[in-house]
Design an enzyme around this catalytic site. Structure first.
Site, mmCIF file in Angstrom:
data_model
loop_
_atom_site.group_PDB
_atom_site.id
_atom_site.type_symbol
_atom_site.label_atom_id
_atom_site.label_comp_id
_atom_site.label_asym_id
_atom_site.label_seq_id
_atom_site.Cartn_x
_atom_site.Cartn_y
_atom_site.Cartn_z
ATOM 1 N N CYS B 51 0.895 -1.218 -0.145
ATOM 2 C CA CYS B 51 -0.080 0.099 -0.069
ATOM 3 C C CYS B 51 0.682 1.321 0.080
ATOM 4 O O CYS B 51 0.461 2.374 -0.420
ATOM 5 C CB CYS B 51 -0.837 0.178 1.284
ATOM 6 S SG CYS B 51 -1.982 1.158 1.106
ATOM 7 N N GLN B 52 1.942 1.015 0.493
ATOM 8 C CA GLN B 52 2.891 2.246 0.732
ATOM 9 C C GLN B 52 4.026 2.461 -0.496
ATOM 10 O O GLN B 52 3.461 2.602 -1.575
ATOM 11 C CB GLN B 52 3.617 2.256 2.030
ATOM 12 C CG GLN B 52 2.835 2.298 3.249
ATOM 13 C CD GLN B 52 2.052 3.511 3.260
ATOM 14 O OE1 GLN B 52 2.350 4.311 2.992
ATOM 15 N NE2 GLN B 52 0.932 3.284 4.097
#
Lengths: 399, 139
Positions: B51-52
């Site tokens: 997600c990052q």
């Protein structure tokens, strides 16, 4: 404020916690924590199903919360369904509404700025029913392209789904206009109020939307609390989502009948300790609104300071400041959002980074993620200044 | 330099830093110096998605040793990648597969690598371990 919200006194890495992730979940006030604990310590009992003292007390607290919520949003108690949160409300609605009136080839309109919880349940419905999703676009500044809405509406449109405020863009959408446009063609509107209701008063009878959903945990109540409001007799018409528990009228082998709304939608054991925290949470929201007008000052300061940072792009650029809640998502050219979040974290600042449960919106703006700082009524100007100062420091470390 | 010497060297480097920001500054410097990972190699099969940050990892075997190349779009993650490659690239499958990776904890980067941070680093370590395991089993 520290007496109200005990977590504000916490330290992270030896530094005072600066909590700017309020759009994800708010902190809890002591009054909510006390009610929550009291329910578990003194009144734990299942609801609606026994005559004994404690069950009656727990049921009373639960139904009182429904009444107080109804007053808070201008609805009738029978129009309020308790859920575990906005996501649960949206899943319930997508299922029940879908069963009621969505068929093959029918169309669901969803704003491009919606989060996954207002997209995926409708996609699941479309897969079951062979219906279709159409997207109401947002422009480069983060405003919904309202002018394209009328042309999206067809005889096959069954519902229009839009957030009051997007969890990424922070711009208050023109809900009344959307409702007017849709209702003129007899199309119902679902409004996701999860990011709106904590920031400004909401009267559902004034908005005149058909459905309004929100979470307790984003407005100081216990996690695992949420609401689905439905106008008129929608709840009578829609079929239930889950079966079991107290959602029944009678149960016989040939078939069962259901309890009247809203209980028809509240299957199984409910959040006995959590739901009564709606009352102190609502009182907190109202007290903070009455005593505090600093938020617009903080919003204007952060907006201006972010604009001054070279290479920073803000998503959700308001035409005038009043249009924006104090929620700021941005990227900085040549700097990764994860790096910024890691450094700010070490400075004691909690912000959100990543896709923010809105991957289609990330794709729309051509980014893999953003950084988001979202403020609540207990945040101070001092914290806002520290955030801007720390952000500038982090950027200079990374550039 | 043996594997244990390489690990010791990193632990000693990090022991000089009292402040977290100094550690990050050091990682940022390492990240900037990481060998270039060709854009053409950043293919979907080498991508570890989070997600990052995103992480790309490539490996090859030569004369019984495994060589790693990696990249990320985030600079601190890139710095940590540089540490991992410095320690593990050019080692035998046995050395890597038998290692406990405890030095990561010793330098205080465990939280940066935990799956809850939802970046590609935790998966990168898993991929390094798996690569070593499968290479040992095939060899």
């Amino acid at each position: 404020m520290k007496e109200w919200f005990p977590q504000l006194s916490e330290k992270v890495y030896g530094k005072p916690l600066v909590y700017l992730d309020n759009a994800a979940t708010s902190l809890r006030p002591q009054s909510v924590i006390d009610r929550w604990t009291e329910m578990s310590v003194k009144y734990n009992s299942n609801l609606h199903r026994a005559v004994h003292y404690t069950a009656a007390k727990a049921t009373g607290e639960y139904e009182d919360a429904r009444k107080q919520l109804a007053t808070f949003i201008g609805a009738k108690p029978s129009q309020i369904v308790f859920t575990s949160g906005t996501t649960a409300s949206l899943n319930l609605l997508a299922f029940s509404f879908g069963e009621y009136c969505v068929g093959e080839g029918d169309e669901i309109i969803i704003a491009e700025s919606e989060h996954h919880s207002d997209i995926v349940p409708w996609q699941m419905l479309c897969q079951r029913k062979k219906s279709v999703i159409k997207v109401l676009p947002v422009d480069d500044t983060g405003h919904l392209c309202i002018e394209s809405l009328p042309s999206l509406l067809t005889e096959k449109t069954r519902i229009v789904c839009v957030a009051q405020v997007s969890n990424v863009l922070g711009i208050v959408n023109p809900i009344s206009r959307i409702v007017d446009i849709c209702h003129s063609k007899g199309i119902p509107v679902l409004v996701d109020g999860a990011q709106g209701i904590v920031h400004f008063p909401v009267d559902v009878s004034e908005i005149a939307c058909d459905f309004y959903v929100f979470s307790g945990h984003k407005m100081y109540a216990a996690p695992g609390t949420g609401v689905l409001y439905a106008s008129g007799d929608w709840l009578e018409k829609l079929p239930p989502y889950m079966g079991g528990g107290e959602m029944i009228g009678t149960v016989k082998w040939p078939g069962s009948s259901y309890a009247p709304a809203p209980h028809k939608f509240e299957a199984g054991t409910q959040n006995i300790s959590g739901v009564p925290t709606w009352c102190p949470a609502i009182e907190t929201v109202e007290a903070l609104r009455a005593r505090d007008t600093r938020m617009s000052g903080i919003r204007d300061y952060v907006l201006e300071s972010l604009h001054a940072i070279e290479g920073l792009r803000l998503y959700g650029e308001p035409a005038r400041p009043e249009e924006k809640i104090p929620l700021f998502s941005f990227t900085v050219e040549g700097v990764h959002h994860e790096d910024l979040a890691l450094i700010l974290d070490k400075m004691g600042i909690a912000v959100r980074s990543g896709q923010m449960c809105a991957e289609p919106l990330m794709d729309r703006y051509g980014v893999t993620g953003m950084l988001r700082a979202s403020f609540a009524a207990y945040n101070t100007m001092q914290e806002a200044e520290y955030f801007i100062e720390s952000l500038n420091k982090a950027i200079s470390m990374l550039k | 330099m043996t594997l244990s010497e390489a690990k010791q060297a990193v632990v000693e480097d990090f022991s000089m830093f009292d402040e977290w920001l100094d550690k990050y500054e050091y990682l940022i410097e390492l990240g900037k110096k990481l060998d270039v990972f060709p854009e053409s190699s950043k293919t979907e099969d080498k991508l570890i998605k989070g997600c990052q940050s995103r992480v790309w990892l490539d490996s090859k075997e030569e004369e019984g040793k495994i060589f790693f190349k990696a990249d990320s779009d985030a600079i601190i993650t890139k710095g940590i990648i540089s540490l991992l490659i410095g320690v593990y690239s050019g080692r035998s499958a046995e050395e890597i597969a038998d290692d406990d990776f405890a030095w990561i904890e010793e330098i205080g980067l465990r939280e940066n690598l935990s799956p809850t941070r939802s970046n590609g680093l935790a998966s990168m370590i898993e991929t390094i371990k798996k690569k070593a395991d499968s290479s040992r089993n095939n060899g």
